[in-house]
Design a protein around this motif. Structure first.
Motif, PDB file in Angstrom:
ATOM      1  N   LEU A 212       3.948   7.113  12.009  1.00  0.00           N
ATOM      2  CA  LEU A 212       4.215   6.918  13.432  1.00  0.00           C
ATOM      3  C   LEU A 212       3.952   8.209  14.211  1.00  0.00           C
ATOM      4  O   LEU A 212       3.417   8.194  15.324  1.00  0.00           O
ATOM      5  N   LEU A 213       4.355   9.335  13.612  1.00  0.00           N
ATOM      6  CA  LEU A 213       4.089  10.631  14.237  1.00  0.00           C
ATOM      7  C   LEU A 213       2.597  10.938  14.227  1.00  0.00           C
ATOM      8  O   LEU A 213       2.052  11.484  15.192  1.00  0.00           O
ATOM      9  N   GLU A 214       1.944  10.596  13.124  1.00  0.00           N
ATOM     10  CA  GLU A 214       0.523  10.908  12.981  1.00  0.00           C
ATOM     11  C   GLU A 214      -0.321  10.180  14.023  1.00  0.00           C
ATOM     12  O   GLU A 214      -1.299  10.728  14.541  1.00  0.00           O
ATOM     13  N   LYS A 215       0.059   8.948  14.349  1.00  0.00           N
ATOM     14  CA  LYS A 215      -0.681   8.197  15.361  1.00  0.00           C
ATOM     15  C   LYS A 215      -0.583   8.879  16.724  1.00  0.00           C
ATOM     16  O   LYS A 215      -1.570   8.979  17.459  1.00  0.00           O
ATOM     17  N   LEU A 298      13.872   6.288  17.798  1.00  0.00           N
ATOM     18  CA  LEU A 298      12.495   6.754  17.647  1.00  0.00           C
ATOM     19  C   LEU A 298      11.549   5.634  17.239  1.00  0.00           C
ATOM     20  O   LEU A 298      10.356   5.664  17.551  1.00  0.00           O
ATOM     21  N   PHE A 299      12.066   4.625  16.530  1.00  0.00           N
ATOM     22  CA  PHE A 299      11.205   3.535  16.076  1.00  0.00           C
ATOM     23  C   PHE A 299      10.789   2.626  17.230  1.00  0.00           C
ATOM     24  O   PHE A 299       9.831   1.858  17.109  1.00  0.00           O
ATOM     25  N   ASP A 300      11.500   2.721  18.335  1.00  0.00           N
ATOM     26  CA  ASP A 300      11.083   2.021  19.549  1.00  0.00           C
ATOM     27  C   ASP A 300      10.187   2.902  20.404  1.00  0.00           C
ATOM     28  O   ASP A 300       9.189   2.432  20.981  1.00  0.00           O
ATOM     29  N   VAL A 301      10.525   4.185  20.485  1.00  0.00           N
ATOM     30  CA  VAL A 301       9.847   5.094  21.385  1.00  0.00           C
ATOM     31  C   VAL A 301       8.440   5.461  20.911  1.00  0.00           C
ATOM     32  O   VAL A 301       7.497   5.474  21.710  1.00  0.00           O
ATOM     33  N   LEU A 302       8.281   5.768  19.617  1.00  0.00           N
ATOM     34  CA  LEU A 302       6.980   6.245  19.135  1.00  0.00           C
ATOM     35  C   LEU A 302       5.849   5.219  19.347  1.00  0.00           C
ATOM     36  O   LEU A 302       4.771   5.590  19.830  1.00  0.00           O
ATOM     37  N   PRO A 303       6.052   3.934  19.008  1.00  0.00           N
ATOM     38  CA  PRO A 303       4.977   2.959  19.296  1.00  0.00           C
ATOM     39  C   PRO A 303       4.674   2.859  20.790  1.00  0.00           C
ATOM     40  O   PRO A 303       3.498   2.742  21.177  1.00  0.00           O
ATOM     41  N   GLU A 304       5.711   2.946  21.627  1.00  0.00           N
ATOM     42  CA  GLU A 304       5.482   2.883  23.066  1.00  0.00           C
ATOM     43  C   GLU A 304       4.717   4.101  23.553  1.00  0.00           C
ATOM     44  O   GLU A 304       3.829   4.005  24.404  1.00  0.00           O
ATOM     45  N   LEU A 305       5.053   5.266  22.995  1.00  0.00           N
ATOM     46  CA  LEU A 305       4.368   6.502  23.374  1.00  0.00           C
ATOM     47  C   LEU A 305       2.902   6.438  22.970  1.00  0.00           C
ATOM     48  O   LEU A 305       2.016   6.839  23.734  1.00  0.00           O
ATOM     49  N   GLU A 306       2.644   5.933  21.771  1.00  0.00           N
ATOM     50  CA  GLU A 306       1.252   5.817  21.304  1.00  0.00           C
ATOM     51  C   GLU A 306       0.457   4.901  22.233  1.00  0.00           C
ATOM     52  O   GLU A 306      -0.683   5.201  22.593  1.00  0.00           O
ATOM     53  N   GLN A 307       1.077   3.784  22.606  1.00  0.00           N
ATOM     54  CA  GLN A 307       0.392   2.839  23.489  1.00  0.00           C
ATOM     55  C   GLN A 307       0.105   3.484  24.850  1.00  0.00           C
ATOM     56  O   GLN A 307      -0.959   3.285  25.431  1.00  0.00           O
ATOM     57  N   ALA A 308       1.065   4.246  25.359  1.00  0.00           N
ATOM     58  CA  ALA A 308       0.913   4.864  26.675  1.00  0.00           C
ATOM     59  C   ALA A 308      -0.196   5.920  26.666  1.00  0.00           C
ATOM     60  O   ALA A 308      -0.858   6.147  27.681  1.00  0.00           O
TER      61      ALA A 308
END
Length: 309
Positions: A212-215, A298-308
């Motif tokens: 998730l961090l790597e993405k 973080l499991f909600d935030v990281l995917p949203e951050l990647e999408q943004a």
């Protein structure tokens, strides 16, 4: 007063930490020589000769120094260093390995991890995991110093025209030999050189979740780091550790994800220009040093951050 700076390199390219160590040397004042010790490292010596402010490059090109064994390099530096008032090296893994040997061989105290130069014999360095700054004055005839590279701006890599002198002295300790090394290969920037770093802690729960961090890192062109808790838990290898016993970083942007903010970790990243913390515990100490904090899973935030991104 003359100064000897030990260049850090991989036998092919100069480590940027050397340019920052040279900035500390210039702050001390005096003629600056640079020792390039390695194997088939003429290209490094040529690069150092072009660095602004360097008076002379001393090239020790021998197989004995090819893998930077402390047993060999320490003796070489101590022998050459007798003719100098200061010996400086970056406070990296390599510098921390051989410089204490140099100090012991010269029978002087080492001044470790300096943050600033107050005068030729007085320096500031962190103590108590960076919670206090000590001002240290040395009366030793030769000052043996390691430099925290993140505390200094690099000198110009061009503009110099230093001479190159060959050093024929060879120290080869028969009690130590190089067996092998395993290097982590990554297309991402090195932790200590990256302008953006995103690190994960125990809150990542396991190593697989670091993807998730790597993405996010790939979108930002960032390096990926970790807290000691994550490393000790076996989530990621220890070369990713940021902290007092890991790597010291000071990027433009540091994103701490699932990291509580223990003193050990803060000591390695609190000089970052902008710190962003993501943690579901609103009482986490990391929020006390963060410029921006987000209390969330973080499991909600990281995917949203990647999408943004």
């Amino acid at each position: 007063m003359s100064i000897l700076v030990i260049a850090e390199h991989d036998n092919h390219e100069l480590n940027p930490a050397t340019l920052k160590t040279l900035a500390a040397a210039q702050a001390i004042g005096g003629d600056i020589d640079v020792l390039v010790a390695g194997e088939n490292c003429q290209a490094v010596a040529d690069a150092v000769a072009k660095v602004a402010g360097v008076s002379k490059v001393r090239l020790a090109d021998n197989a004995a120094y090819g893998h930077f064994l402390a047993e060999n390099l320490g003796e070489l530096v101590a022998e050459l260093g007798k003719d100098y008032g200061h010996i400086l090296a970056p406070a990296t893994t390599t510098g921390k390995n051989f410089m204490p040997r140099v100090a012991a061989l010269l029978d002087v105290a080492q001044i470790s991890d300096i943050l600033s130069v107050e005068s030729a014999d007085t320096f500031k360095r962190p103590i108590y995991a960076g919670n206090a700054i000590a001002t240290v004055q040395s009366e030793d005839a030769i000052k043996v110093i390691t430099v925290r590279a993140t505390a200094f701006d690099a000198v110009a890599a061009e503009g110099g025209s230093a001479s190159i002198e060959t050093v024929d002295t060879v120290f080869s300790n028969d009690k130590a030999e190089f067996v092998g090394e395993e290097l982590a290969q990554s297309e991402r920037p090195d932790l200590t050189a990256a302008s953006v770093v995103i690190s994960g802690g125990r809150g990542m729960q396991n190593g697989e979740n670091f993807h998730l961090l790597e993405k996010v890192a790939d979108k930002l062109g960032a390096a990926v780091g970790a807290s000691r808790a994550a490393v000790d838990a076996g989530f990621v290898p220890n070369d990713m550790q940021v902290g007092q016993t890991g790597k010291i970083v000071a990027p433009e942007l540091y994103i701490a994800v699932g990291i509580s903010g223990a003193i050990q970790h803060l000591a390695g990243m609190k000089d970052s220009k902008v710190i962003v913390a993501i943690n579901k515990d609103e009482e986490a100490p990391i929020f006390q040093v963060a410029d921006y904090g987000l209390v969330a899973d973080l499991f909600d935030v990281l995917p949203e951050l990647e999408q943004a991104l």
